[in-house]
Design an enzyme around this catalytic site. Sequence first.
Site, PDB file in Angstrom:
ATOM      1  N   ALA A  71       0.850  -1.187   0.000  1.00  0.00           N
ATOM      2  CA  ALA A  71       0.000   0.000   0.000  1.00  0.00           C
ATOM      3  C   ALA A  71       0.890   1.243   0.000  1.00  0.00           C
ATOM      4  O   ALA A  71       2.111   1.145   0.143  1.00  0.00           O
ATOM      5  CB  ALA A  71      -0.926   0.004   1.218  1.00  0.00           C
ATOM      6  N   LYS A  72       0.286   2.405  -0.141  1.00  0.00           N
ATOM      7  CA  LYS A  72       1.040   3.654  -0.056  1.00  0.00           C
ATOM      8  C   LYS A  72       0.090   4.798   0.252  1.00  0.00           C
ATOM      9  O   LYS A  72      -1.061   4.803  -0.204  1.00  0.00           O
ATOM     10  CB  LYS A  72       1.764   3.941  -1.381  1.00  0.00           C
ATOM     11  N   GLY A  73       0.602   5.759   1.023  1.00  0.00           N
ATOM     12  CA  GLY A  73      -0.132   6.988   1.281  1.00  0.00           C
ATOM     13  C   GLY A  73       0.621   8.163   0.689  1.00  0.00           C
ATOM     14  O   GLY A  73       1.856   8.149   0.638  1.00  0.00           O
ATOM     15  N   ASP A 108       8.520   8.299   4.453  1.00  0.00           N
ATOM     16  CA  ASP A 108       8.754   8.353   3.017  1.00  0.00           C
ATOM     17  C   ASP A 108       9.141   9.799   2.702  1.00  0.00           C
ATOM     18  O   ASP A 108       9.320  10.614   3.616  1.00  0.00           O
ATOM     19  CB  ASP A 108       7.510   7.916   2.226  1.00  0.00           C
TER      20      ASP A 108
END
Length: 399
Positions: A71-73, A108
């Site tokens: 996943a990624k935000g 990140d």
Amino acid sequence: MTPRKAEPLMRLTWTDPVTGANGYLVVHSLVSGVATGGTRMRAGCTMSEVEDLARGMANKTATFNLPVGGAKGGIDFDPKDPRAFGVLKRFCAFLRPWLDAHWVTAEDLGVPQHLIDEVFAELGLEQSYHAAIARSADPARTLRRVQAGLNAPVPGGLLLGDVVGGYGVAQACLGVAAAWDWDVRETTVAIQGIGTMGGGAAWYLHEAGMKVVAVADAAGTLYDPAGLDVPALLELRDRFGEVDRSRLPAGVRSLPREAVVGIDADIFVPAAISYALRPDNENLVKASVVVEAANAATTPEAEAALSARGVAVVPDFVANAGAAAWAWWLLLGEVGADPADSFLRLRTEMQAKVALLLADWKMDRLPLRVTGLKLAETTRAQRAEAALAPEGEPALLIP
């Protein structure tokens, strides 16, 4: 093989009620109900970018056989804006159901680990690995293990959690040198980015004896063909990872920011932004190998062009997977607070995977991404087979 444009499981868009900034969560895949991937913040971040990053995370977890999905935000906002912390906190508060139970996030671009942990603490979640820690047999014990690992001191006055990603990138570069029988001390490298990932890679490559001849930050490229004094430059960074130009060591030349792409070096490491190498600049690359330290550092078109002219590209889901792999080894109790154990595990696994990818490249000029995706697909097939077995997919067990 999973294509670069495979559809994700879920896309979600959020709008900040205070600033109007947009934020995105993309869950590409769930394994045992869990996905992992960092949260980034930068002006201009898009849903498409976050999709690419989530897909990359799914490939990382599969390639390194981690028992989670990807996943990624992402948040479209300037991390230097004084309102950035509030935006990040409201983003995480909105996504609390996912962060409580399904999404394990971390630092990140634009979001250092200490900042996201501060947000989690204010939300009563203690640490950004909360969704995994909450599933463990003894959450308090697991939290202590995670905190001990993240805060373990390493030479140079730094913490293991801050440098392990860069260490993994350095091992990918050293793996290239080993696979091709290059003399490490005669091998040169140029690095775009000198923040957490790029700075950590520069430190460990310098320590190993490789010549770091150029590094670039937002202000430009710093170049010395004889090799930069990396520790001295890192000491000159501010909190945004930019080097104070007024105190540069003698012999260091200041060049335009984009000049780093065309530096005459054996290895080029894009460690800053996504899509750093594009069809309009890939022809400037003089390196024999590109090691993707940044997520989605090379567009598909640029990677195809590089491969066609004999430049090997070590894909992001291998080269920069060190931080994600290590975090899950730590969560699963496979490594602890001793940095030597973590470094040995990561060095062994990273160099072995790079050697495997380069073997196919040497034999058939098969792009390294193709071989890497085959590894990931093998893991996914095994998981699918396990899920169809009478006992079903095994549960995520965290001690």
